[in-house]
Motif scaffolding. Structure first.
Motif, mmCIF file in Angstrom:
data_model
loop_
_atom_site.group_PDB
_atom_site.id
_atom_site.type_symbol
_atom_site.label_atom_id
_atom_site.label_comp_id
_atom_site.label_asym_id
_atom_site.label_seq_id
_atom_site.Cartn_x
_atom_site.Cartn_y
_atom_site.Cartn_z
ATOM 1 N N ASN A 9 -30.234 -18.878 -11.045
ATOM 2 C CA ASN A 9 -30.165 -17.819 -12.042
ATOM 3 C C ASN A 9 -28.899 -17.010 -11.762
ATOM 4 O O ASN A 9 -28.897 -16.099 -10.937
ATOM 5 C CB ASN A 9 -31.416 -16.938 -12.004
ATOM 6 N N LYS A 10 -27.816 -17.370 -12.434
ATOM 7 C CA LYS A 10 -26.492 -16.803 -12.173
ATOM 8 C C LYS A 10 -26.379 -15.389 -12.732
ATOM 9 O O LYS A 10 -26.568 -15.170 -13.923
ATOM 10 C CB LYS A 10 -25.407 -17.681 -12.787
ATOM 11 N N PRO A 11 -26.011 -14.440 -11.876
ATOM 12 C CA PRO A 11 -25.771 -13.085 -12.365
ATOM 13 C C PRO A 11 -24.448 -12.969 -13.123
ATOM 14 O O PRO A 11 -23.539 -13.787 -12.948
ATOM 15 C CB PRO A 11 -25.699 -12.237 -11.085
ATOM 16 N N PHE A 12 -24.336 -11.947 -13.939
ATOM 17 C CA PHE A 12 -23.093 -11.586 -14.612
ATOM 18 C C PHE A 12 -22.021 -11.352 -13.546
ATOM 19 O O PHE A 12 -22.274 -10.775 -12.499
ATOM 20 C CB PHE A 12 -23.303 -10.294 -15.420
ATOM 21 N N GLY A 13 -20.805 -11.825 -13.809
ATOM 22 C CA GLY A 13 -19.691 -11.563 -12.907
ATOM 23 C C GLY A 13 -19.476 -12.586 -11.816
ATOM 24 O O GLY A 13 -18.483 -12.519 -11.096
ATOM 25 N N LEU A 114 -36.294 -10.194 -20.157
ATOM 26 C CA LEU A 114 -34.968 -10.363 -19.570
ATOM 27 C C LEU A 114 -34.668 -9.230 -18.587
ATOM 28 O O LEU A 114 -35.024 -8.089 -18.810
ATOM 29 C CB LEU A 114 -33.932 -10.342 -20.703
ATOM 30 N N TRP A 115 -34.003 -9.574 -17.498
ATOM 31 C CA TRP A 115 -33.575 -8.602 -16.500
ATOM 32 C C TRP A 115 -32.492 -7.700 -17.099
ATOM 33 O O TRP A 115 -31.834 -8.044 -18.069
ATOM 34 C CB TRP A 115 -33.040 -9.330 -15.263
ATOM 35 N N GLN A 116 -32.288 -6.553 -16.481
ATOM 36 C CA GLN A 116 -31.209 -5.647 -16.892
ATOM 37 C C GLN A 116 -29.873 -6.214 -16.412
ATOM 38 O O GLN A 116 -29.786 -6.725 -15.310
ATOM 39 C CB GLN A 116 -31.415 -4.257 -16.277
ATOM 40 N N ARG A 117 -28.868 -6.111 -17.242
ATOM 41 C CA ARG A 117 -27.552 -6.590 -16.846
ATOM 42 C C ARG A 117 -26.828 -5.499 -16.060
ATOM 43 O O ARG A 117 -26.914 -4.325 -16.394
ATOM 44 C CB ARG A 117 -26.718 -6.987 -18.055
ATOM 45 N N ASP A 118 -26.110 -5.918 -15.034
ATOM 46 C CA ASP A 118 -25.322 -4.994 -14.236
ATOM 47 C C ASP A 118 -23.877 -5.487 -14.221
ATOM 48 O O ASP A 118 -23.618 -6.551 -13.656
ATOM 49 C CB ASP A 118 -25.873 -4.923 -12.804
ATOM 50 N N PRO A 119 -22.948 -4.776 -14.854
ATOM 51 C CA PRO A 119 -23.118 -3.521 -15.579
ATOM 52 C C PRO A 119 -23.709 -3.768 -16.967
ATOM 53 O O PRO A 119 -23.597 -4.868 -17.511
ATOM 54 C CB PRO A 119 -21.680 -2.997 -15.699
ATOM 55 N N VAL A 159 -26.927 -15.166 -22.346
ATOM 56 C CA VAL A 159 -27.810 -15.623 -21.270
ATOM 57 C C VAL A 159 -28.290 -17.032 -21.605
ATOM 58 O O VAL A 159 -28.915 -17.251 -22.647
ATOM 59 C CB VAL A 159 -29.039 -14.692 -21.119
ATOM 60 N N ARG A 160 -28.002 -17.998 -20.715
ATOM 61 C CA ARG A 160 -28.552 -19.349 -20.915
ATOM 62 C C ARG A 160 -29.956 -19.345 -20.326
ATOM 63 O O ARG A 160 -30.145 -19.027 -19.153
ATOM 64 C CB ARG A 160 -27.692 -20.420 -20.256
ATOM 65 N N VAL A 161 -30.940 -19.683 -21.164
ATOM 66 C CA VAL A 161 -32.336 -19.628 -20.725
ATOM 67 C C VAL A 161 -32.974 -20.998 -20.543
ATOM 68 O O VAL A 161 -34.025 -21.104 -19.912
ATOM 69 C CB VAL A 161 -33.203 -18.770 -21.689
ATOM 70 N N ASN A 167 -37.092 -24.279 -18.583
ATOM 71 C CA ASN A 167 -36.883 -22.950 -19.124
ATOM 72 C C ASN A 167 -36.940 -21.935 -17.990
ATOM 73 O O ASN A 167 -37.929 -21.854 -17.267
ATOM 74 C CB ASN A 167 -37.943 -22.642 -20.186
ATOM 75 N N LEU A 168 -35.874 -21.175 -17.855
ATOM 76 C CA LEU A 168 -35.747 -20.191 -16.784
ATOM 77 C C LEU A 168 -36.808 -19.104 -16.861
ATOM 78 O O LEU A 168 -37.279 -18.612 -15.841
ATOM 79 C CB LEU A 168 -34.347 -19.562 -16.857
ATOM 80 N N LEU A 169 -37.210 -18.722 -18.063
ATOM 81 C CA LEU A 169 -38.176 -17.641 -18.208
ATOM 82 C C LEU A 169 -39.612 -18.125 -18.052
ATOM 83 O O LEU A 169 -40.488 -17.361 -17.661
ATOM 84 C CB LEU A 169 -37.966 -16.920 -19.536
ATOM 85 N N ALA A 170 -39.858 -19.400 -18.349
ATOM 86 C CA ALA A 170 -41.194 -19.967 -18.143
ATOM 87 C C ALA A 170 -41.411 -20.322 -16.667
ATOM 88 O O ALA A 170 -42.541 -20.489 -16.219
ATOM 89 C CB ALA A 170 -41.376 -21.205 -19.006
ATOM 90 N N ASN A 171 -40.317 -20.454 -15.929
ATOM 91 C CA ASN A 171 -40.349 -20.743 -14.491
ATOM 92 C C ASN A 171 -39.564 -19.623 -13.803
ATOM 93 O O ASN A 171 -38.427 -19.821 -13.398
ATOM 94 C CB ASN A 171 -39.679 -22.088 -14.201
#
Length: 189
Positions: A9-13, A114-119, A159-161, A167-171
């Motif tokens: 699950n790759k974060p922004f940035g 969905l998680w909060q994006r930082d920033p 966001v690629r899900v 599926n990232l959100l189902a798992n």
């Protein structure tokens, strides 16, 4: 060596490379497995599901448009999406050097899972946003962002899900975490 596959699950940035980068964190800061490489890419300013493998033929099978493995993205766009824009995405969009293949597109309610994006994305009080689910089988450079812009809705967050059937959100996988998968996880029916 036994071929392995992992979902991250790759974060922004985060940049999709293992070698050090002067400006961005890299995969090496999250994944300490030798001989693994991304099967496809996610831009530094995109988030979500990234698959990595230590098997070249599996890497090609996941990343190559020739195998038509669907990839689903959720995009937060500037403006209120219209049925005309959705229809254009579904029929294929003319970009500078090619026309995209038809995509599955639909308007989404704001995703609460969905998680909060930082920033966080830039907010403008005078410009509303909306969400789109877009499934493509190509995956050319910045394709989803370019498709959204071409139909008049610039992408603010991407966001690629899902890739294949995984599926990232189902798992659920926490941001910055990874887990082992099998090839069957991608192709289950």
């Amino acid at each position: 060596m036994v071929a392995s596959l992992i979902a991250f699950n790759k974060p922004f940035g985060v940049i999709c490379q293992f070698s050090e980068h002067e400006k961005h964190p890299t995969l090496k800061q999250y994944i300490e497995l030798p001989e693994f490489y991304p099967a496809g890419r996610l831009d530094t300013d995109s988030e979500g599901l990234l698959l990595l493998t230590n098997n070249g033929s599996l890497q090609a099978k996941i990343a190559s448009p020739r195998f038509k493995l669907p990839k689903t993205y959720w995009a937060q766009v500037e403006g209120i999406l219209t049925p005309t824009a959705i229809e254009q995405l579904q029929n294929g969009v003319q970009l500078k050097e090619f026309t995209t293949k038809p995509a599955k597109a639909k308007i989404l309610a704001e995703p609460l899972a969905l998680w909060q994006r930082d920033p966080p994305i830039r907010e403008r009080k005078s410009v509303p946003t909306s969400w789109l689910s877009l499934t493509i089988t190509e995956g050319k450079n910045r394709q989803v962002r370019r498709m959204c812009a071409a139909v008049g809705f610039p992408c603010l967050r991407l966001v690629r899900v899902q890739i294949g059937q995984f599926n990232l959100l189902a798992n659920p996988l926490a941001l910055g975490q990874w887990t082992k998968l099998t090839e069957a996880d991608l192709y289950r029916m």
